[in-house]
Design an enzyme around this catalytic site. Sequence first.
Site, PDB file in Angstrom:
ATOM      1  N   THR A  44      -7.725   1.029  -4.438  1.00 49.71           N
ATOM      2  CA  THR A  44      -7.484   1.815  -5.655  1.00 49.71           C
ATOM      3  C   THR A  44      -7.853   1.052  -6.904  1.00 49.71           C
ATOM      4  O   THR A  44      -8.294   1.635  -7.893  1.00 49.71           O
ATOM      5  CB  THR A  44      -5.999   2.220  -5.708  1.00 49.71           C
ATOM      6  OG1 THR A  44      -5.747   3.076  -4.612  1.00 49.71           O
ATOM      7  CG2 THR A  44      -5.644   2.926  -7.005  1.00 49.71           C
ATOM      8  N   TYR A  58      -7.596  10.516  -6.297  1.00 46.79           N
ATOM      9  CA  TYR A  58      -8.786   9.801  -6.765  1.00 46.79           C
ATOM     10  C   TYR A  58      -9.531   9.330  -5.518  1.00 46.79           C
ATOM     11  O   TYR A  58      -9.041   9.468  -4.400  1.00 46.79           O
ATOM     12  CB  TYR A  58      -8.394   8.577  -7.606  1.00 46.79           C
ATOM     13  CG  TYR A  58      -7.442   7.669  -6.879  1.00 46.79           C
ATOM     14  CD1 TYR A  58      -6.059   7.814  -7.018  1.00 46.79           C
ATOM     15  CD2 TYR A  58      -7.902   6.705  -5.986  1.00 46.79           C
ATOM     16  CE1 TYR A  58      -5.177   7.024  -6.313  1.00 46.79           C
ATOM     17  CE2 TYR A  58      -7.022   5.903  -5.278  1.00 46.79           C
ATOM     18  CZ  TYR A  58      -5.665   6.080  -5.448  1.00 46.79           C
ATOM     19  OH  TYR A  58      -4.788   5.304  -4.736  1.00 46.79           O
ATOM     20  N   SER A  91      -8.298   0.353   2.063  1.00 43.10           N
ATOM     21  CA  SER A  91      -7.805  -0.700   2.963  1.00 43.10           C
ATOM     22  C   SER A  91      -7.185  -0.171   4.252  1.00 43.10           C
ATOM     23  O   SER A  91      -6.997  -0.943   5.202  1.00 43.10           O
ATOM     24  CB  SER A  91      -6.790  -1.589   2.238  1.00 43.10           C
ATOM     25  OG  SER A  91      -5.581  -0.907   2.038  1.00 43.10           O
ATOM     26  N   THR A 124      -3.968  -1.250  -1.469  1.00 40.94           N
ATOM     27  CA  THR A 124      -2.567  -1.650  -1.270  1.00 40.94           C
ATOM     28  C   THR A 124      -2.039  -1.251   0.101  1.00 40.94           C
ATOM     29  O   THR A 124      -1.041  -1.786   0.561  1.00 40.94           O
ATOM     30  CB  THR A 124      -1.673  -0.996  -2.347  1.00 40.94           C
ATOM     31  OG1 THR A 124      -1.831   0.420  -2.272  1.00 40.94           O
ATOM     32  CG2 THR A 124      -2.030  -1.502  -3.724  1.00 40.94           C
ATOM     33  N   ASP A 125      -2.712  -0.302   0.777  1.00 39.14           N
ATOM     34  CA  ASP A 125      -2.154   0.173   2.060  1.00 39.14           C
ATOM     35  C   ASP A 125      -1.977  -0.946   3.076  1.00 39.14           C
ATOM     36  O   ASP A 125      -0.951  -1.007   3.743  1.00 39.14           O
ATOM     37  CB  ASP A 125      -3.058   1.263   2.665  1.00 39.14           C
ATOM     38  CG  ASP A 125      -2.881   2.590   1.952  1.00 39.14           C
ATOM     39  OD1 ASP A 125      -3.423   3.588   2.438  1.00 39.14           O
ATOM     40  OD2 ASP A 125      -2.214   2.585   0.895  1.00 39.14           O
ATOM     41  N   LYS A 197       4.296  -3.297   0.880  1.00 39.15           N
ATOM     42  CA  LYS A 197       4.309  -2.038   0.113  1.00 39.15           C
ATOM     43  C   LYS A 197       5.501  -1.220   0.593  1.00 39.15           C
ATOM     44  O   LYS A 197       5.549  -0.761   1.725  1.00 39.15           O
ATOM     45  CB  LYS A 197       3.002  -1.284   0.341  1.00 39.15           C
ATOM     46  CG  LYS A 197       2.834  -0.028  -0.510  1.00 39.15           C
ATOM     47  CD  LYS A 197       1.427   0.549  -0.318  1.00 39.15           C
ATOM     48  CE  LYS A 197       1.177   1.768  -1.203  1.00 39.15           C
ATOM     49  NZ  LYS A 197      -0.225   2.282  -1.011  1.00 39.15           N
ATOM     50  N   GLU A 317      20.426  -6.434  20.939  1.00 38.01           N
ATOM     51  CA  GLU A 317      20.326  -5.072  21.510  1.00 38.01           C
ATOM     52  C   GLU A 317      19.777  -5.090  22.928  1.00 38.01           C
ATOM     53  O   GLU A 317      19.947  -4.138  23.678  1.00 38.01           O
ATOM     54  CB  GLU A 317      19.377  -4.243  20.625  1.00 38.01           C
ATOM     55  CG  GLU A 317      19.977  -3.825  19.301  1.00 38.01           C
ATOM     56  CD  GLU A 317      21.038  -2.748  19.479  1.00 38.01           C
ATOM     57  OE1 GLU A 317      21.819  -2.538  18.529  1.00 38.01           O
ATOM     58  OE2 GLU A 317      21.077  -2.146  20.583  1.00 38.01           O
TER      59      GLU A 317
HETATM   60  N1  DGL Z   1      -6.564   4.170   0.183  1.00 36.22           N
HETATM   61  C1  DGL Z   1      -5.567   3.225  -0.266  1.00 36.22           C
HETATM   62  C2  DGL Z   1      -6.064   1.785  -0.049  1.00 36.22           C
HETATM   63  O1  DGL Z   1      -7.234   1.521  -0.261  1.00 36.22           O
HETATM   64  C3  DGL Z   1      -5.275   3.401  -1.707  1.00 36.22           C
HETATM   65  C4  DGL Z   1      -4.064   2.675  -2.094  1.00 36.22           C
HETATM   66  C5  DGL Z   1      -4.361   1.582  -3.057  1.00 36.22           C
HETATM   67  O2  DGL Z   1      -5.353   0.824  -2.950  1.00 36.22           O
HETATM   68  O3  DGL Z   1      -3.491   1.425  -3.912  1.00 36.22           O
HETATM   69  O4  DGL Z   1      -5.231   0.957   0.324  1.00 36.22           O
END
Ligand code: DGL
Length: 360
Positions: A44, A58, A91, A124-125, A197, A317
């Site tokens: 992103t 986006y 990602s 971020t993923d 995240k 457990e």
């Molecule tokens: N498609 C997600 C990624 O590339 C978008 C999230 C992001 O980068 O914040 O991880």
Amino acid sequence: MHTLHRLINSVAMASLFTALSACAQTPAAPAAKANIVVLATGGTIAGAGASAANSATYQAAKVPVEKLIAGVPELADLANVRGAQVFQIASESFTNEKLVTLGKRVAALAKDPGVDGIVITHGTDTLEETSFFLTLVVRTDKPIVVVGSMRPGTAMSADGTLNLYDAVAVAADKSSRGKGALIVMNDDILSGRDAGKRINIKTNAFSSQWGALGSVVEGKTYWFRAPVKRHTMASEFDIEKIDTLPMVAIVYGSGEMGTFAAEAAGKAGAKAIIHAGTGNGSVPNYGVDTLKALRAQGVHIIRSARVQDGFVLRNSEQPDDKYDWVVAHDLNPQKAKILAALALTKTRDTKELQRIFWEY
Ligand code: DGL
């Protein structure tokens, strides 16, 4: 003779005074700026939306690294910055092959005496997997900082430019050395090991249950704690000796989860299954025999938890000693998957695997 000594002393004192006052007048040369390389992978932070109102709608991975850097001219106040485009992907599309390629690229830069720190711009993923992987496999004390954004640069109150500025500030600061790979997001400096995240639509998306290591404000770093787990120079893993990673699967725990997912993972060739169990890594009574059978076929069973915080206790457990299973400690399933894959490049011994999960 006495007069001669006094004359020599006074000449010496006068020249010392002259030298000192000259120093006082000549301002010290500014410290040389750090040389920082930004490796761009997409996400992103490189995204673009149709309008400024599109903060969540986006296309990721559109803007090249040169434009990312040009978009923050203030970076030049912090360091000498150059960029390289490694990938241009969202990602969620990272693969083991891409992780290894990126790791080798970072390691090569870290060995370059002309490079003082490395910033990786990333979606971020799966940013938390990459940051953990890098802290485990890159043998360097130099700062490695992974950064992303939750909004594309085209959005109102976009967070990417300040996040990139903060990331370069941290990478350029000598006090960031020796702390393992770091995540810089939303003014926080987080451990690449245990931060992830935890919110999927806000700029304060990243955190760790153990807290931030520090903050970065107006280009300055403020530290409050340091990592205690093994990383980088103290790691037994070395990306220069790794070319592929074994397959590791995650099976998500729930009521009525059945046994088909674990069975399919075994059939697909997984060398370990991360059981993302309910509670403290619980296994349903109808699932125990399936996992025991998979263990008997040589597949390692690693109990993690779908619960975000806390850590899985061994023999709590489930009788892990009896079943020859491993527990993932405080690592969430996706982090446990990274460590399991690396550990399996070194050993198939359960006790060794458990040691690795205690130490990293
Ligand atoms: N498609 C997600 C990624 O590339 C978008 C999230 C992001 O980068 O914040 O991880």
